[in-house]
Design a protein around this motif. Structure first.
Motif, PDB file in Angstrom:
ATOM      1  N   GLY A   1     -12.924  10.941  -4.164  1.00 21.16           N
ATOM      2  CA  GLY A   1     -11.921   9.882  -4.136  1.00 21.16           C
ATOM      3  C   GLY A   1     -10.492  10.383  -4.151  1.00 21.16           C
ATOM      4  N   SER A   2     -10.270  11.615  -3.707  1.00 18.87           N
ATOM      5  CA  SER A   2      -8.925  12.182  -3.696  1.00 18.87           C
ATOM      6  C   SER A   2      -8.044  11.512  -2.643  1.00 18.87           C
ATOM      7  CB  SER A   2      -8.991  13.679  -3.410  1.00 18.87           C
ATOM      8  OG  SER A   2      -7.698  14.210  -3.184  1.00 18.87           O
ATOM      9  N   LYS A   3      -6.756  11.355  -2.978  1.00 20.37           N
ATOM     10  CA  LYS A   3      -5.801  10.771  -2.031  1.00 20.37           C
ATOM     11  C   LYS A   3      -5.472  11.744  -0.899  1.00 20.37           C
ATOM     12  CE  LYS A   3      -1.664  12.239  -4.565  1.00 20.37           C
ATOM     13  NZ  LYS A   3      -0.441  11.797  -5.272  1.00 20.37           N
ATOM     14  N   ARG A   4      -5.857  13.008  -1.043  1.00 18.21           N
ATOM     15  CA  ARG A   4      -5.591  14.001  -0.005  1.00 18.21           C
ATOM     16  C   ARG A   4      -6.529  13.874   1.193  1.00 18.21           C
ATOM     17  NH1 ARG A   4      -2.458  18.362  -1.232  1.00 18.21           N
ATOM     18  NH2 ARG A   4      -1.869  18.727  -3.400  1.00 18.21           N
ATOM     19  N   ASN A   5      -7.616  13.116   1.052  1.00 18.21           N
ATOM     20  CA  ASN A   5      -8.682  13.165   2.051  1.00 18.21           C
ATOM     21  C   ASN A   5      -8.812  11.934   2.927  1.00 18.21           C
ATOM     22  OD1 ASN A   5      -9.395  15.185  -0.126  1.00 18.21           O
ATOM     23  ND2 ASN A   5     -10.958  15.658   1.382  1.00 18.21           N
ATOM     24  N   VAL A   6      -8.172  10.826   2.568  1.00 13.80           N
ATOM     25  CA  VAL A   6      -8.248   9.619   3.391  1.00 13.80           C
ATOM     26  C   VAL A   6      -6.846   9.050   3.590  1.00 13.80           C
ATOM     27  CG1 VAL A   6     -10.609   9.008   2.754  1.00 13.80           C
ATOM     28  CG2 VAL A   6      -8.703   8.166   1.372  1.00 13.80           C
ATOM     29  N   SER A   7      -6.738   8.174   4.566  1.00 14.74           N
ATOM     30  CA  SER A   7      -5.452   7.570   4.904  1.00 14.74           C
ATOM     31  C   SER A   7      -5.686   6.141   5.364  1.00 14.74           C
ATOM     32  CB  SER A   7      -4.780   8.370   6.025  1.00 14.74           C
ATOM     33  OG  SER A   7      -5.506   8.226   7.237  1.00 14.74           O
TER      34      SER A   7
ATOM     35  N   ASN B   1      -8.967   2.116   8.135  1.00 14.42           N
ATOM     36  CA  ASN B   1      -8.965   0.981   9.063  1.00 14.42           C
ATOM     37  C   ASN B   1     -10.089   1.103  10.091  1.00 14.42           C
ATOM     38  OD1 ASN B   1      -6.762  -0.256   7.872  1.00 14.42           O
ATOM     39  ND2 ASN B   1      -5.272   0.647   9.279  1.00 14.42           N
ATOM     40  N   SER B   2     -10.555   2.334  10.296  1.00 19.60           N
ATOM     41  CA  SER B   2     -11.602   2.578  11.297  1.00 19.60           C
ATOM     42  C   SER B   2     -12.980   2.755  10.682  1.00 19.60           C
ATOM     43  CB  SER B   2     -11.261   3.833  12.113  1.00 19.60           C
ATOM     44  OG  SER B   2     -10.052   3.672  12.828  1.00 19.60           O
TER      45      SER B   2
ATOM     46  N   GLU C   1       0.841  -1.195   0.000  1.00 20.31           N
ATOM     47  CA  GLU C   1       0.000   0.000   0.000  1.00 20.31           C
ATOM     48  C   GLU C   1       0.873   1.241   0.000  1.00 20.31           C
ATOM     49  OE1 GLU C   1      -4.140   0.718   1.670  1.00 20.31           O
ATOM     50  OE2 GLU C   1      -2.834   0.996   3.430  1.00 20.31           O
ATOM     51  N   THR C   2       0.568   2.181  -0.914  1.00 24.61           N
ATOM     52  CA  THR C   2       1.328   3.431  -0.979  1.00 24.61           C
ATOM     53  C   THR C   2       0.546   4.628  -0.458  1.00 24.61           C
ATOM     54  OG1 THR C   2       0.641   3.859  -3.267  1.00 24.61           O
ATOM     55  CG2 THR C   2       2.658   2.577  -2.953  1.00 24.61           C
ATOM     56  N   LEU C   3      -0.755   4.465  -0.212  1.00 26.17           N
ATOM     57  CA  LEU C   3      -1.524   5.523   0.437  1.00 26.17           C
ATOM     58  C   LEU C   3      -0.958   5.739   1.834  1.00 26.17           C
ATOM     59  CD1 LEU C   3      -4.132   7.331   0.169  1.00 26.17           C
ATOM     60  CD2 LEU C   3      -5.319   5.507   1.406  1.00 26.17           C
ATOM     61  N   ASP C   4      -0.758   7.007   2.235  1.00 26.72           N
ATOM     62  CA  ASP C   4      -0.155   7.266   3.543  1.00 26.72           C
ATOM     63  C   ASP C   4      -0.987   8.289   4.326  1.00 26.72           C
ATOM     64  OD1 ASP C   4       0.525   9.821   2.546  1.00 26.72           O
ATOM     65  OD2 ASP C   4       2.475   9.105   1.842  1.00 26.72           O
ATOM     66  N   GLU C   5      -0.406   8.792   5.403  1.00 31.07           N
ATOM     67  CA  GLU C   5      -1.125   9.684   6.315  1.00 31.07           C
ATOM     68  C   GLU C   5      -0.891  11.161   6.009  1.00 31.07           C
ATOM     69  OE1 GLU C   5      -3.127   8.571   8.824  1.00 31.07           O
ATOM     70  OE2 GLU C   5      -2.752   6.484   8.254  1.00 31.07           O
TER      71      GLU C   5
ATOM     72  N   THR D   1      -8.904   3.786  -4.361  1.00 24.96           N
ATOM     73  CA  THR D   1      -9.795   2.663  -4.687  1.00 24.96           C
ATOM     74  C   THR D   1      -9.114   1.335  -4.369  1.00 24.96           C
ATOM     75  OG1 THR D   1      -9.113   2.721  -7.033  1.00 24.96           O
ATOM     76  CG2 THR D   1     -11.075   3.967  -6.411  1.00 24.96           C
ATOM     77  N   ASN D   2      -7.802   1.235  -4.570  1.00 24.45           N
ATOM     78  CA  ASN D   2      -7.082   0.018  -4.161  1.00 24.45           C
ATOM     79  C   ASN D   2      -7.175  -0.183  -2.653  1.00 24.45           C
ATOM     80  OD1 ASN D   2      -6.295  -0.594  -6.755  1.00 24.45           O
ATOM     81  ND2 ASN D   2      -4.113  -0.304  -6.418  1.00 24.45           N
ATOM     82  N   ALA D   3      -7.027   0.913  -1.899  1.00 17.88           N
ATOM     83  CA  ALA D   3      -7.092   0.821  -0.435  1.00 17.88           C
ATOM     84  C   ALA D   3      -8.459   0.343   0.023  1.00 17.88           C
ATOM     85  CB  ALA D   3      -6.764   2.175   0.184  1.00 17.88           C
ATOM     86  N   LEU D   4      -9.509   0.766  -0.670  1.00 15.70           N
ATOM     87  CA  LEU D   4     -10.857   0.310  -0.336  1.00 15.70           C
ATOM     88  C   LEU D   4     -11.001  -1.189  -0.601  1.00 15.70           C
ATOM     89  CD1 LEU D   4     -12.782   3.293  -1.933  1.00 15.70           C
ATOM     90  CD2 LEU D   4     -12.569   2.855   0.523  1.00 15.70           C
TER      91      LEU D   4
END
Length: 355
Positions: free
Chosen positions: A275-281, A286-287, A211-215, A311-314
């Protein structure tokens, strides 16, 4: 099925190019009952004027009513509030939830560098800059529609809708950082790091275990002020997030946990900000988990709306993602299939995502 509690949630397409927005309608009640038919309608954001016109037609022809029980404007961006004027002007609206920052102008005078600003001048500056929200307020008052400010804890119809965020304190921290506000004495941590600089798109590899999505995602104070609301009906829960960002969602998660509200067993999640990567982590997702995730995004929103790493993270968390991209998405519970509608295709997993 006829006597069962039922609902239908429609995500309406907004825009036909790179620019999109949010426009969501809900009908719920004993929708299939012949003898005890009951129905309530909620509108969450209205997109543009064009999408507002389509919402009016949808409510009249598909929901078969001219009444809206509740409108929620999540935040003052035009792609979320413009179309609500069409709804108010052409349907019978009973109640509107909308933030009106000028109501708090007295509290913020000391936060701005220009000492010549008065409470009245600040109020007029905010109303002029947020002219569509101001127009919504005026329309509501002229039609004697109930107006409320949606902060944590506000409910509708005995808890069918519950506001989980923002809290009043969180909103008041954000407000001086709005684009329409005068220059503040001090920048808050929530806005200092946000930049509107366009990302350079480069592709990198992902896999189910990589996973490359981060905080690190950052969004605007206006987005972080979005109303986050929980729809609870017929044993199902749906979370609506507007354009909320990571700090806003983390605040919602904390408050929900404190109040014993579970967000990891949703029927559906509305993914924030197209679905922007700026808005979720990862920690947020996980929560907050659901069976499926719906994304309002424009026809030509790729590669950012929706972001493939989102979408991959979902999918990685067993949530099936779907997007509008010019089509109405309908999520139904205990209702029959609509004539002319077909099953939507989930977004696939990608082995290359944008950096």
């Amino acid at each position: 099925m006829s006597e069962e509690l039922a609902f239908e949630i429609d995500f309406h397409p907004v825009g036909d190019g790179e620019k999109g927005g949010d426009a969501i309608t809900i009908q719920y009640g004993r929708l299939n009952s012949t003898y005890n038919h009951s129905q309530k309608v909620i509108v969450i954001d209205g997109g543009t004027l064009a999408s507002g016109e389509k919402i009016v037609e949808h409510i009249k022809t598909v929901y078969n009513t001219d009444t809206v029980d509740l409108i929620i404007n999540t935040h003052p961006d035009n792609d979320h509030c413009s179309g609500l004027r069409e709804v108010i002007n052409n349907l019978k609206v009973k109640e509107i939830w909308v933030h009106r920052p000028w109501l708090s102008s007295n509290e913020f005078l000391s936060m701005f560098k220009d000492g010549r600003i008065t409470s009245n001048s600040l109020k007029e500056k905010l109303k002029d800059a947020l002219n569509i929200v101001s127009e919504i307020e005026s329309l509501a008052k002229s039609k004697r529609i109930i107006l409320r400010e949606p902060f944590t804890g506000l409910t509708f119809d005995d808890g069918v809708i519950t506001v989980l965020g923002p809290t009043q304190d969180f909103y008041k921290e954000l407000l001086p950082q709005f684009r329409c506000a005068p220059e503040p004495v001090n920048e808050s941590l929530l806005s200092k790091a946000f930049s509107a600089v366009k990302d350079t798109v480069q592709m990198i590899a992902e896999a189910m275990h990589i996973e490359t999505l981060d905080e690190s995602g950052e969004t605007s104070p206006e987005n972080n002020s979005s109303v986050v609301s929980l729809f609870s009906y017929a044993g199902q829960k749906v979370l609506f997030t507007g354009d909320a960002g990571i700090p806003a969602l983390k605040s919602v998660i904390e408050k929900a946990s404190y109040n014993g509200i579970q967000l990891n067993n949703l029927h559906m999640l509305q993914v924030p900000h197209h679905g922007s990567k700026r808005n979720v982590s990862p920690s947020v997702l996980n929560s907050i988990k659901g069976q499926s995730a719906y994304i309002s995004c424009p026809m030509k929103g790729d590669p950012k709306h929706p972001a493939k790493k989102v979408t991959n993270a979902l999918i990685r968390r067993n949530m099936q993602p779907f997007h509008t991209k010019g089509n109405i998405l309908c999520r139904k519970h205990n209702t029959h299939d609509r004539v002319g509608y077909s099953s939507a295709t989930p977004i696939p997993f990608y082995d290359q995502v944008e950096e």
